[in-house]
Scaffold this motif. Structure first.
Motif, PDB file in Angstrom:
ATOM      1  N   ALA A  88      20.043  32.280 -21.257  1.00  0.00           N
ATOM      2  CA  ALA A  88      20.973  33.393 -21.042  1.00  0.00           C
ATOM      3  C   ALA A  88      21.818  33.667 -22.275  1.00  0.00           C
ATOM      4  N   VAL A  89      22.282  32.625 -22.932  1.00  0.00           N
ATOM      5  CA  VAL A  89      23.102  32.798 -24.141  1.00  0.00           C
ATOM      6  C   VAL A  89      22.279  33.447 -25.251  1.00  0.00           C
ATOM      7  N   ILE A  90      21.033  33.009 -25.413  1.00  0.00           N
ATOM      8  CA  ILE A  90      20.152  33.591 -26.433  1.00  0.00           C
ATOM      9  C   ILE A  90      19.897  35.071 -26.128  1.00  0.00           C
ATOM     10  N   GLY A  91      19.593  35.376 -24.855  1.00  0.00           N
ATOM     11  CA  GLY A  91      19.331  36.756 -24.457  1.00  0.00           C
ATOM     12  C   GLY A  91      20.531  37.661 -24.670  1.00  0.00           C
ATOM     13  N   ALA A  92      21.724  37.167 -24.370  1.00  0.00           N
ATOM     14  CA  ALA A  92      22.946  37.961 -24.536  1.00  0.00           C
ATOM     15  C   ALA A  92      23.212  38.270 -26.002  1.00  0.00           C
ATOM     16  N   LEU A  93      22.977  37.292 -26.881  1.00  0.00           N
ATOM     17  CA  LEU A  93      23.179  37.506 -28.310  1.00  0.00           C
ATOM     18  C   LEU A  93      22.223  38.569 -28.852  1.00  0.00           C
ATOM     19  N   ILE A  94      20.991  38.571 -28.351  1.00  0.00           N
ATOM     20  CA  ILE A  94      20.014  39.593 -28.771  1.00  0.00           C
ATOM     21  C   ILE A  94      20.415  40.957 -28.241  1.00  0.00           C
ATOM     22  N   SER A  95      20.801  41.006 -26.968  1.00  0.00           N
ATOM     23  CA  SER A  95      21.096  42.273 -26.298  1.00  0.00           C
ATOM     24  C   SER A  95      22.263  43.019 -26.920  1.00  0.00           C
ATOM     25  N   THR A  96      23.335  42.306 -27.258  1.00  0.00           N
ATOM     26  CA  THR A  96      24.533  42.973 -27.771  1.00  0.00           C
ATOM     27  C   THR A  96      24.317  43.596 -29.147  1.00  0.00           C
ATOM     28  N   ASN A  97      23.197  43.261 -29.787  1.00  0.00           N
ATOM     29  CA  ASN A  97      22.886  43.836 -31.097  1.00  0.00           C
ATOM     30  C   ASN A  97      21.634  44.713 -31.071  1.00  0.00           C
ATOM     31  N   ALA A  98      21.073  44.936 -29.888  1.00  0.00           N
ATOM     32  CA  ALA A  98      19.841  45.719 -29.762  1.00  0.00           C
ATOM     33  C   ALA A  98      20.151  47.191 -29.477  1.00  0.00           C
ATOM     34  N   PRO A  99      19.285  48.126 -29.907  1.00  0.00           N
ATOM     35  CA  PRO A  99      19.490  49.557 -29.611  1.00  0.00           C
ATOM     36  C   PRO A  99      19.352  49.837 -28.115  1.00  0.00           C
ATOM     37  N   THR A 100      20.109  50.815 -27.611  1.00  0.00           N
ATOM     38  CA  THR A 100      20.144  51.095 -26.175  1.00  0.00           C
ATOM     39  C   THR A 100      18.799  51.554 -25.637  1.00  0.00           C
ATOM     40  N   SER A 101      18.059  52.351 -26.408  1.00  0.00           N
ATOM     41  CA  SER A 101      16.765  52.860 -25.933  1.00  0.00           C
ATOM     42  C   SER A 101      15.773  51.718 -25.729  1.00  0.00           C
ATOM     43  N   ALA A 102      15.792  50.741 -26.634  1.00  0.00           N
ATOM     44  CA  ALA A 102      14.887  49.587 -26.508  1.00  0.00           C
ATOM     45  C   ALA A 102      15.232  48.775 -25.266  1.00  0.00           C
TER      46      ALA A 102
END
Length: 280
Positions: A88-102
């Motif tokens: 969950a921590v890894i996924g959250a770190l990726i998500s907060t820096n990922a583009p919204t469309s992706a």
């Protein structure tokens, strides 16, 4: 749209999310995120942050009822939480820096997977305590739950390492998309570890809250959890999940789950379309 109307729509949607999440074991994010990002025009990062709060509320509302009924395997849930929390921590770190469309496209694809998993025929497993894996015996993960006839059914499990690994994936999807990732958790327990379906579903509900708390810390640090949005969601989801838990204990949910699977599939297609066209 006025603030009052926005709050009312959000509360109704949150109640539906809690109800569906409790019955299906998928968490409230499957409705909260499309509701906020597609219909109410909220940035998907804020929608994911709110959905994580919804997942925590769903888990709190429904899991308490399942624990009281003696179905949830709490020892197993706490062990598997090690894998889901790290993911969950890894996924959250990726998500907060990922583009919204992706994120919208990945979310839609995950929902399609969840929809298909929701309607597939579940094979009821029963691994007797003496048939369980060596690791399950060493960790004392075996348990029991009451049947409809009032009898106590004892069970164990196989392939603990495989199930633990899948939990890491489930946790990452939860942190990445703000969903309970119940489909992945149920697959880990039901398909890989051969745990009875009712136990895997209720234990998934129990685990969701802890997983969501781990990833929500990242969203709080990034400022993606807005109290004005979260408050009606928490109340609505908590009430909906408690109602759903009571319904699950009394009725056959096969037809309801079929309806939810179709609904989730439609939402998924809509999210993918909006992600591809850049509307999110």
């Amino acid at each position: 749209m006025s603030l009052l109307l926005f709050t009312i729509i959000l509360f109704i949607g949150a109640f539906a999310a809690g109800f569906v999440g409790s019955l299906s074991g998928l968490g409230g994010g499957i409705i909260i995120i499309p509701l906020l990002s597609v219909f109410l025009g909220v940035d998907i990062h804020y929608a994911i942050g709110t959905a994580l709060v919804a997942v925590i509320a769903t888990s709190s509302g429904s899991a308490s009822a399942y624990v009281r009924e003696g179905i949830t395997n709490m020892r197993l849930g706490m062990f598997l939480e090690i894998g889901t929390t790290a993911g969950a921590v890894i996924g959250a770190l990726i998500s907060t820096n990922a583009p919204t469309s992706a994120l919208a496209i990945i979310f839609g694809a995950t929902l399609i997977f969840s929809s298909i998993n929701g309607i597939r025929k579940k094979e009821e497993h029963l691994v007797l305590p003496e048939q369980g894996s060596t690791l399950a015996k060493k960790l004392k993960l075996s348990g029991s739950y009451p049947t409809e006839k009032g009898e106590e059914l004892h069970y164990s499990m196989k392939n603990v390492v495989g199930g633990f690994s899948m939990m890491g994936v489930a946790g990452m999807m939860s942190g990445l998309l703000g969903i309970g990732s119940g489909a992945f958790k149920v697959i880990a327990m039901d398909t890989i570890m051969k745990i009875p379906f009712k136990v895997s579903t209720t234990t998934s509900n129990f685990m969701m809250g802890v997983t969501a708390i781990a990833s929500s810390v990242i969203y709080i640090q990034k400022g993606y959890i807005e109290p004005k949005i979260c408050m009606p969601v928490i109340i609505g989801v908590l009430i909906g999940s408690m109602v759903g838990a009571k319904v699950l204990m009394k009725i056959n949910t096969k037809k309801l789950k079929m309806f939810f699977a179709v609904l989730i599939f439609i939402i998924a297609i809509n999210m993918i379309y909006n992600g591809i066209t850049g509307k999110i």
